[in-house]
Design a protein around this motif. Structure first.
Motif, PDB file in Angstrom:
ATOM      1  N   ASN A 116       3.534  45.877  44.229  1.00  0.00           N
ATOM      2  CA  ASN A 116       4.343  45.759  45.442  1.00  0.00           C
ATOM      3  C   ASN A 116       3.655  44.921  46.522  1.00  0.00           C
ATOM      4  OD1 ASN A 116       6.473  47.412  44.471  1.00  0.00           O
ATOM      5  ND2 ASN A 116       5.221  49.229  44.862  1.00  0.00           N
ATOM      6  N   ARG A 117       2.407  44.496  46.260  1.00  0.00           N
ATOM      7  CA  ARG A 117       1.696  43.666  47.240  1.00  0.00           C
ATOM      8  C   ARG A 117       0.602  42.868  46.528  1.00  0.00           C
ATOM      9  NH1 ARG A 117      -3.039  46.422  49.090  1.00  0.00           N
ATOM     10  NH2 ARG A 117      -3.276  48.494  48.134  1.00  0.00           N
ATOM     11  N   ASN A 118       0.020  41.924  47.261  1.00  0.00           N
ATOM     12  CA  ASN A 118      -1.089  41.100  46.767  1.00  0.00           C
ATOM     13  C   ASN A 118      -0.763  40.343  45.469  1.00  0.00           C
ATOM     14  OD1 ASN A 118      -2.692  41.978  48.902  1.00  0.00           O
ATOM     15  ND2 ASN A 118      -3.585  43.650  47.718  1.00  0.00           N
ATOM     16  N   LEU A 119       0.463  39.874  45.345  1.00  0.00           N
ATOM     17  CA  LEU A 119       0.838  39.159  44.125  1.00  0.00           C
ATOM     18  C   LEU A 119       0.137  37.804  44.013  1.00  0.00           C
ATOM     19  CD1 LEU A 119       4.658  39.873  43.672  1.00  0.00           C
ATOM     20  CD2 LEU A 119       2.717  40.916  42.513  1.00  0.00           C
ATOM     21  N   GLU A 120      -0.397  37.324  45.130  1.00  0.00           N
ATOM     22  CA  GLU A 120      -1.124  36.049  45.075  1.00  0.00           C
ATOM     23  C   GLU A 120      -2.436  36.184  44.312  1.00  0.00           C
ATOM     24  OE1 GLU A 120      -2.534  38.309  48.621  1.00  0.00           O
ATOM     25  OE2 GLU A 120      -0.556  37.767  47.815  1.00  0.00           O
ATOM     26  N   PHE A 371       9.076  42.889  33.399  1.00  0.00           N
ATOM     27  CA  PHE A 371      10.324  42.476  34.052  1.00  0.00           C
ATOM     28  C   PHE A 371      10.117  42.308  35.557  1.00  0.00           C
ATOM     29  CE2 PHE A 371      14.484  43.403  35.983  1.00  0.00           C
ATOM     30  CZ  PHE A 371      15.280  42.465  35.324  1.00  0.00           C
ATOM     31  N   LYS A 372       9.360  43.221  36.152  1.00  0.00           N
ATOM     32  CA  LYS A 372       9.111  43.153  37.591  1.00  0.00           C
ATOM     33  C   LYS A 372       8.279  41.923  37.945  1.00  0.00           C
ATOM     34  CE  LYS A 372       7.721  46.039  41.490  1.00  0.00           C
ATOM     35  NZ  LYS A 372       7.322  47.410  41.917  1.00  0.00           N
ATOM     36  N   LEU A 373       7.250  41.655  37.152  1.00  0.00           N
ATOM     37  CA  LEU A 373       6.421  40.464  37.385  1.00  0.00           C
ATOM     38  C   LEU A 373       7.248  39.191  37.275  1.00  0.00           C
ATOM     39  CD1 LEU A 373       2.930  40.924  35.659  1.00  0.00           C
ATOM     40  CD2 LEU A 373       3.366  40.103  37.985  1.00  0.00           C
ATOM     41  N   MET A 374       8.095  39.146  36.253  1.00  0.00           N
ATOM     42  CA  MET A 374       8.926  37.977  36.030  1.00  0.00           C
ATOM     43  C   MET A 374       9.879  37.758  37.207  1.00  0.00           C
ATOM     44  SD  MET A 374      11.689  37.330  32.975  1.00  0.00           S
ATOM     45  CE  MET A 374      12.761  38.603  33.653  1.00  0.00           C
ATOM     46  N   GLN A 375      10.504  38.814  37.667  1.00  0.00           N
ATOM     47  CA  GLN A 375      11.468  38.691  38.760  1.00  0.00           C
ATOM     48  C   GLN A 375      10.799  38.321  40.085  1.00  0.00           C
ATOM     49  OE1 GLN A 375      14.140  42.131  39.027  1.00  0.00           O
ATOM     50  NE2 GLN A 375      15.684  40.757  38.226  1.00  0.00           N
ATOM     51  N   LYS A 376       9.627  38.883  40.338  1.00  0.00           N
ATOM     52  CA  LYS A 376       8.958  38.635  41.615  1.00  0.00           C
ATOM     53  C   LYS A 376       8.319  37.244  41.682  1.00  0.00           C
ATOM     54  CE  LYS A 376       7.906  43.198  43.508  1.00  0.00           C
ATOM     55  NZ  LYS A 376       8.332  42.855  44.886  1.00  0.00           N
ATOM     56  N   THR A 377       7.731  36.798  40.587  1.00  0.00           N
ATOM     57  CA  THR A 377       6.999  35.527  40.615  1.00  0.00           C
ATOM     58  C   THR A 377       7.850  34.329  40.215  1.00  0.00           C
ATOM     59  OG1 THR A 377       6.227  35.732  38.318  1.00  0.00           O
ATOM     60  CG2 THR A 377       4.869  36.746  40.044  1.00  0.00           C
ATOM     61  N   LYS A 422      -4.430  45.698  38.410  1.00  0.00           N
ATOM     62  CA  LYS A 422      -5.746  45.957  38.993  1.00  0.00           C
ATOM     63  C   LYS A 422      -6.016  45.019  40.153  1.00  0.00           C
ATOM     64  CE  LYS A 422     -10.668  46.160  37.791  1.00  0.00           C
ATOM     65  NZ  LYS A 422     -11.692  45.958  36.725  1.00  0.00           N
ATOM     66  N   ARG A 423      -5.673  43.741  39.983  1.00  0.00           N
ATOM     67  CA  ARG A 423      -5.906  42.769  41.056  1.00  0.00           C
ATOM     68  C   ARG A 423      -5.003  43.024  42.263  1.00  0.00           C
ATOM     69  NH1 ARG A 423      -7.028  36.699  38.645  1.00  0.00           N
ATOM     70  NH2 ARG A 423      -8.796  37.227  37.313  1.00  0.00           N
ATOM     71  N   SER A 424      -3.802  43.479  41.990  1.00  0.00           N
ATOM     72  CA  SER A 424      -2.851  43.672  43.110  1.00  0.00           C
ATOM     73  C   SER A 424      -3.215  44.859  43.987  1.00  0.00           C
ATOM     74  CB  SER A 424      -1.429  43.854  42.565  1.00  0.00           C
ATOM     75  OG  SER A 424      -1.295  45.088  41.879  1.00  0.00           O
ATOM     76  N   ILE A 425      -3.941  45.844  43.403  1.00  0.00           N
ATOM     77  CA  ILE A 425      -4.291  47.016  44.201  1.00  0.00           C
ATOM     78  C   ILE A 425      -5.703  46.921  44.776  1.00  0.00           C
ATOM     79  CG2 ILE A 425      -2.756  48.524  42.889  1.00  0.00           C
ATOM     80  CD1 ILE A 425      -5.103  49.552  41.339  1.00  0.00           C
ATOM     81  N   SER A 426      -6.424  45.838  44.428  1.00  0.00           N
ATOM     82  CA  SER A 426      -7.774  45.669  44.969  1.00  0.00           C
ATOM     83  C   SER A 426      -7.705  45.127  46.379  1.00  0.00           C
ATOM     84  CB  SER A 426      -8.584  44.719  44.081  1.00  0.00           C
ATOM     85  OG  SER A 426      -8.006  43.428  44.062  1.00  0.00           O
TER      86      SER A 426
END
Length: 427
Positions: A116-120, A371-377, A422-426
């Motif tokens: 839900n955050r830090n997708l970059e 599916f969520k990754l695909m839709q968001k990115t 893991k990266r998105s929650i760090s």
């Protein structure tokens, strides 16, 4: 791990570049470029229906946004059960209810709490890496196709009896054409997104890849991999805005027709049915037999299973029995036949109803995160990765997810998705 990936892709990129620069492939790509140009500028293209054809489909928001949501797996599974001529036992009905509910929770509820955050910060792949890996896989599969045909002395489609003489050591690499196509198509999608090629060019290249897949897989007499090729191209094209919704519907009908047709004519050639038999009977009888197998496996597996992981481990090359041969041994004590156990067959034999609960929830979660990754990115790589794992899950409704190469696709997807989480929650 990143060092290994960088080193591997560097070597593969060099191999791909060297092959592309050879005279033979320079000639091939020049010819294909000419044909593509003729296709794009063809006068007859104007007679092909546009995106607004069957426009009533486009007004359906659910179809446009969620056509290939993970829940499509449950829909296909339900249709498969309906197709069977007989009903499941009471115990199996309970197992199926557990499977459906746990998959729903894994695919729809749990993903809401992740990414839900830090997708970059998530992993982003290079287009050239995807293309080079896909191209090399495609070449390897074509080489092994000719080795397979030579090893049996004929083309299985024309002589169905020799299909059973095909050696897995030669045919398994042929199926690399599927992930190869997926990666190349994803790379072309990236070119389209970056406006390096037009939509017409992307569509031509997708069709050409699909034609290559169908040609080689059809000649070997296989139905399921052809459907895999159709599904992957359709899913990537649909979410990449290269394929229209009405074309997805038409493609689905063509794919189903291909399965029915190939199965019908192969059964006629093997004299297992007569010309008076309904073409759809081959699907009904196959679904009925597979459901009967699942009934037996559910009885054997009980609540906590009997093989405790041995069936899954038997997918590793070199095992005495493959997973589908193990099913044959469990239900009929025959190790010379392979039997498809459905999507939950391995789970229930290995770990019973408890295994189905955990396994289907985990499978749903993997697809839900994908599916969520695909839709968001909207990223070409995540569209490609999701397309291949969803495709093999849908096909696994009957066959199960038991082939070693398919398991590797899922392992890689799991590694990528969990790294992204893991990266998105760090911090």
């Amino acid at each position: 791990m990143s060092v290994i990936y960088s080193s591997l892709t560097s070597i593969i990129n060099k191999i791909s570049d060297a092959i592309h620069e050879s005279f033979l492939f320079t000639l091939i790509f020049t010819i294909l470029g000419f044909i593509e140009n003729q296709w794009v500028n063809s006068y007859f293209k104007r007679f092909y229906p546009g995106e607004n054809f069957l426009n009533f489909l486009n007004r359906n928001v659910v179809l446009k946004e969620y056509l290939f949501h993970p829940l499509i797996v449950l829909l296909v599974f339900a249709l498969f059960l309906i197709l069977s001529l007989n009903s499941p036992s009471t115990s199996l009905a309970i197992t199926l209810a557990i499977a459906f509910v746990s998959f729903f929770i894994g695919s729809t509820v749990l993903p809401k709490y992740f990414l839900n955050r830090n997708l970059e910060k998530i992993i982003y792949f290079d287009r050239k890496d995807f293309y080079s890996i896909g191209f090399c896989l495609l070449l390897v599969s074509i080489i092994f196709f000719f080795i397979s045909v030579a090893s049996v002395g004929g083309i299985p489609l024309l002589k169905p009896s020799i299909r059973y003489l095909l050696k897995p050591i030669f045919t398994m690499p042929v199926f690399l054409i599927i992930p190869g196509t997926c990666l190349i198509a994803s790379a072309y999608l990236n070119d389209f997104q970056a406006e390096k090629i037009t939509r017409s060019q992307a569509r031509f290249r997708f069709l050409f890849l699909l034609a290559i897949d169908c040609a080689f897989l059809l000649l070997l007499g296989y139905r399921t991999p052809i459907l895999a090729a159709f599904l992957i191209i359709i899913i990537i094209g649909f979410y990449g805005n290269i394929v229209s919704l009405w074309e997805v519907v038409l493609g689905a009908l063509l794919g189903i027709s291909a399965i029915i047709g190939i199965g019908y004519f192969r059964s006629l050639g093997e004299m297992t049915i007569t010309s008076a038999t309904s073409p759809i009977y081959t699907l009904q009888s196959r679904a009925d037999f597979t459901l009967h197998v699942l009934n037996l496996l559910d009885f054997i597996g009980g609540n906590f299973g009997v093989t405790h992981g041995h069936m899954l481990v038997s997918s590793i090359p070199g095992s005495d029995l493959g997973p589908r041969m193990m099913v044959g041994k469990l239900i009929a004590w025959r190790t010379e036949v392979t039997v498809t156990p459905t999507l939950i067959g391995q789970m229930v034999v290995d770990f019973g109803k408890f295994g189905v609960l955990i396994g289907m929830c985990l499978l749903g979660f993997i697809l839900g995160i994908g599916f969520k990754l695909m839709q968001k990115t909207k990223d070409f790589a995540y569209i490609g990765i999701y397309s291949i794992i969803l495709t093999y899950t849908i096909l696994g409704v009957e066959t199960g997810i038991l082939d070693i190469q398919v398991l590797i696709y899922f392992i890689l997807a799991i590694f990528i998705y969990f790294t992204c989480i893991k990266r998105s929650i760090s911090n």
